[in-house]
Design an enzyme around this catalytic site. Structure first.
Site, short mmCIF file in Angstrom:
data_model
loop_
_atom_site.label_atom_id
_atom_site.label_comp_id
_atom_site.label_asym_id
_atom_site.label_seq_id
_atom_site.Cartn_x
_atom_site.Cartn_y
_atom_site.Cartn_z
N ARG A 50 -24.89 -48.73 46.74
CA ARG A 50 -24.40 -47.10 47.17
C ARG A 50 -24.67 -47.98 48.72
O ARG A 50 -25.78 -48.12 49.70
CB ARG A 50 -25.90 -46.33 47.16
CG ARG A 50 -25.97 -46.14 46.01
CD ARG A 50 -25.64 -44.51 45.19
NE ARG A 50 -25.38 -44.86 43.75
CZ ARG A 50 -25.77 -43.69 43.26
NH1 ARG A 50 -26.60 -42.51 43.67
NH2 ARG A 50 -25.72 -43.81 41.68
N GLU A 88 -25.40 -45.91 51.93
CA GLU A 88 -26.06 -44.63 52.09
C GLU A 88 -27.11 -45.01 52.94
O GLU A 88 -28.17 -46.26 52.66
CB GLU A 88 -26.91 -44.01 50.93
CG GLU A 88 -25.33 -43.28 50.70
CD GLU A 88 -25.99 -42.58 49.03
OE1 GLU A 88 -26.79 -42.35 48.37
OE2 GLU A 88 -25.22 -41.90 47.92
N ARG A 130 -37.94 -44.94 48.19
CA ARG A 130 -37.23 -45.04 46.99
C ARG A 130 -35.65 -45.91 46.71
O ARG A 130 -34.95 -45.32 45.56
CB ARG A 130 -37.12 -43.82 46.19
CG ARG A 130 -36.77 -42.54 46.56
CD ARG A 130 -37.18 -41.22 46.48
NE ARG A 130 -36.26 -40.41 46.84
CZ ARG A 130 -36.77 -39.77 47.68
NH1 ARG A 130 -37.33 -40.24 48.63
NH2 ARG A 130 -35.20 -39.19 48.14
N HIS A 131 -35.23 -45.81 47.82
CA HIS A 131 -33.49 -46.08 47.77
C HIS A 131 -33.46 -48.12 48.62
O HIS A 131 -33.96 -48.44 49.32
CB HIS A 131 -32.74 -45.99 48.83
CG HIS A 131 -32.48 -43.66 47.90
ND1 HIS A 131 -33.49 -43.31 48.72
CD2 HIS A 131 -32.05 -43.49 47.32
CE1 HIS A 131 -32.95 -41.30 48.23
NE2 HIS A 131 -32.54 -42.19 47.43
N GLU A 144 -37.40 -38.93 40.25
CA GLU A 144 -36.94 -39.39 39.06
C GLU A 144 -35.70 -41.26 38.86
O GLU A 144 -35.75 -41.53 40.19
CB GLU A 144 -35.42 -38.92 39.46
CG GLU A 144 -33.54 -39.18 39.20
CD GLU A 144 -32.61 -38.96 39.80
OE1 GLU A 144 -32.07 -38.07 40.37
OE2 GLU A 144 -31.48 -39.58 39.84
N SER A 186 -30.52 -40.42 34.87
CA SER A 186 -29.38 -39.87 35.57
C SER A 186 -28.72 -39.60 34.11
O SER A 186 -28.42 -40.51 33.99
CB SER A 186 -29.33 -39.28 36.79
OG SER A 186 -29.52 -38.23 37.50
N ARG A 189 -37.22 -48.27 40.24
CA ARG A 189 -37.50 -47.17 40.38
C ARG A 189 -38.22 -47.01 39.21
O ARG A 189 -39.52 -46.84 39.71
CB ARG A 189 -36.47 -45.81 39.67
CG ARG A 189 -35.29 -45.52 41.75
CD ARG A 189 -35.85 -44.46 41.60
NE ARG A 189 -35.34 -44.23 42.67
CZ ARG A 189 -34.94 -43.15 42.96
NH1 ARG A 189 -34.62 -42.46 42.20
NH2 ARG A 189 -33.74 -42.31 44.24
P1 ATP Z 1 -31.01 -39.92 43.84
O1 ATP Z 1 -30.97 -37.94 43.90
O2 ATP Z 1 -32.34 -39.96 43.24
O3 ATP Z 1 -31.13 -40.48 45.63
P2 ATP Z 1 -29.35 -40.26 42.34
O4 ATP Z 1 -29.28 -38.91 41.85
O5 ATP Z 1 -28.21 -39.73 43.36
O6 ATP Z 1 -30.60 -40.54 42.88
P3 ATP Z 1 -28.03 -41.08 40.39
O7 ATP Z 1 -26.35 -41.38 40.29
O8 ATP Z 1 -28.32 -40.13 39.18
O9 ATP Z 1 -29.04 -41.41 41.71
O10 ATP Z 1 -28.65 -42.98 39.61
C1 ATP Z 1 -29.31 -43.30 38.13
C2 ATP Z 1 -30.11 -44.34 38.61
O11 ATP Z 1 -29.76 -44.93 39.65
C3 ATP Z 1 -31.39 -42.91 39.33
O12 ATP Z 1 -31.71 -42.25 39.11
C4 ATP Z 1 -32.22 -43.95 39.42
O13 ATP Z 1 -33.45 -44.62 39.32
C5 ATP Z 1 -31.01 -45.24 40.83
N1 ATP Z 1 -30.83 -44.92 41.93
C6 ATP Z 1 -29.73 -44.42 42.21
N2 ATP Z 1 -29.14 -44.13 43.42
C7 ATP Z 1 -30.38 -45.55 44.10
C8 ATP Z 1 -30.33 -46.10 45.24
N3 ATP Z 1 -30.08 -45.92 46.22
N4 ATP Z 1 -32.01 -47.32 44.48
C9 ATP Z 1 -32.28 -47.80 43.58
N5 ATP Z 1 -31.69 -47.18 42.52
C10 ATP Z 1 -31.41 -45.51 42.76
MG MG Z 2 -29.44 -38.67 39.70
#
Ligand code: ATP
Ligand code: MG
Length: 423
Positions: free
Chosen positions: A201, A203, A209-210, A346, A349, A397
């Protein structure tokens, strides 16, 4: 009868008291005390002690003490020989024993040294066990492991930012989720599959948590009735993994001061729009049809703990408008989108995906996306796509929550975040 043993490791401490010297040696399985009495060893060995520095790597051979006296070690030996394999410079940039605690940035700058202790090792032994348990359950239940590409020719339009990569004379992207290729593999006739691998990502999120690079266990299955089948798979998978970790790693969990609670009954499911009512009790007012924020996640976590005595819960029926084009709609404005939350955060997903070509195309237009950019993916839905769904669990996570770690960076060996791409 006396037993001669050969041990190796890193010199954790050296304590010399006149004519006796105690060295504590650390390796990933044991702490060993070497007791050296000047009168009982060759002169060279006694001399070598002066050369030893903390964290040097040595091999020692000698008689095993019949009855261990030192308390917090696993083994005590009286060496007759020590070989210095690698001498550590002084001063150390960080104390691996944690007697001198360091701040997280310093720890991460010196991660190989920071990791060299049993508490950190416990985290990564559990990390490995978690993945092992996931795989064990998935295989037992007829899922096949697949490896889908990390490089994608076009950004996958799920909303998250992607890293561009130079690919000969054009630009490609690192995947942000193995999602789309997982679906194409379902269309290829693999009815139950999983892909464990990295996601990226781009971002600039500076949260606890990211990460910019993390690992997911992504599961996909065909011929489902609806998203509830996917929830069932995830529930059984996660409960099995937690049970296995708890069984196999009680020592590590104790070291980390963690007690894993496994829901006795089924994992509770909360749904939109009822969620709005629950949040109101916490004085949190979210307009109808809108998604919630991370504060709401924590509140719902508290609610579920109190009402159901569970650390885990599903949230179903997120507002469709906030979800990617490929999710299956439920009654408007909701989607068959499911998150799994663990202690108010979370960790995954997923849900049911749209498999009907015409509906998929309609949703792409609704979202204002250019169908041309997605044709590489959508066109295969014209040639036989079964109903299907799945989810992606973020390993770091989940581990962070399981072990009550304060920062996700603790749950990965070498974290990548907006500031850090080294070591
Ligand atoms: P969040 O809203 O918490 O940033 P997301 O909804 O963007 O997460 P998803 O696209 O649903 O993330 O990704 C599926 C899973 O991958 C998430 O539930 C999380 O466990 C993990 N995940 C997503 N983005 C990240 C990140 N930047 N760092 C660590 N784990 C991540
Ligand atoms: Mg998600």
């Amino acid at each position: 009868m006396e037993e001669i043993v050969k041990v190796h490791g890193w010199v954790r401490s050296i304590r010399q008291l006149g004519n006796i010297c105690f060295i504590v040696l650390w390796n990933w399985n044991q702490k060993i005390q070497l007791t050296i009495k000047r009168k009982e060893v060759p002169v060279e060995l006694w001399k070598l002690i002066d050369e030893l520095t903390p964290e040097s790597v040595i091999v020692a051979e000698g008689r095993k003490a019949e009855k261990k006296i030192a308390k917090d070690v696993d083994l005590e030996i009286f060496p007759s020989q020590i070989v210095l394999l690698s001498k550590a410079c002084t001063p150390l940039p960080l104390d691996p024993s944690e007697r001198v605690p360091a701040l997280l940035p310093t720890r991460l700058d010196n991660r190989p040294l920071d990791l060299r202790n049993e508490r950190r090792h416990a985290i990564f032994k559990i990390y490995a066990a978690l993945i092992y348990a996931f795989e064990e359950w998935l295989r037992k239940n007829g899922f096949i492991r697949v490896y889908t590409p990390s490089i994608i020719g076009a950004p996958s339009e799920s909303g998250a930012a992607v890293f561009p990569v130079k690919y000969f004379d054009r630009t490609v992207y690192l995947r942000q989720d193995p999602q789309l290729h997982r679906q194409l593999t379902i269309i290829a006739g693999f009815e139950r599959l999983y892909d464990i691998g990295p996601s990226w990502r781009a971002e600039k999120s500076h949260t606890t948590r990211h990460l910019c690079e993390y690992t997911v266990c992504a599961v996909e299955q065909a011929f489902i009735e609806d998203e509830i089948d996917v929830e069932k798979t995830e529930e059984n998978l996660v409960k099995y993994a937690l049970r296995k970790v708890k069984q196999k790693h009680s020592k590590e969990l104790e070291l980390l001061g963690v007690d894993i609670e496994i829901p006795r009954g089924s994992i509770p499911e909360l749904r939109f729009p009822e969620i709005y009512e629950i949040l109101k009790k916490f004085n949190k007012h979210i307009p109808y049809g809108e998604s919630y924020d991370d504060e709401s996640e924590r509140m719902l976590g508290e609610y579920v703990k109190k009402e159901y005595d569970s650390d885990l819960f599903f949230v179903n029926r997120f507002p469709y408008k906030d979800k990617p084009f490929y999710v299956m709609k439920a009654e408007p404005p909701w989607a068959r989108s499911v998150d799994l939350l663990y202690k108010g955060l979370e960790i995954s997903s997923g849900g049911q995906r749209e498999h009907r070509y015409e509906v998929l195309m309609k949703q792409i237009k609704e979202k204002g996306l250019d169908p041309k950019n997605l044709e590489w993916y959508t066109k295969f839905f014209k040639y036989g796509a079964p109903p299907h769904g799945g989810f992606a669990i973020g390993i770091e996570r989940m581990l962070m929550k399981m072990l009550n770690l304060k920062n996700i960076r603790e749950a990965i060996l070498f974290p990548r975040d907006p500031e850090r791409a080294l070591p």
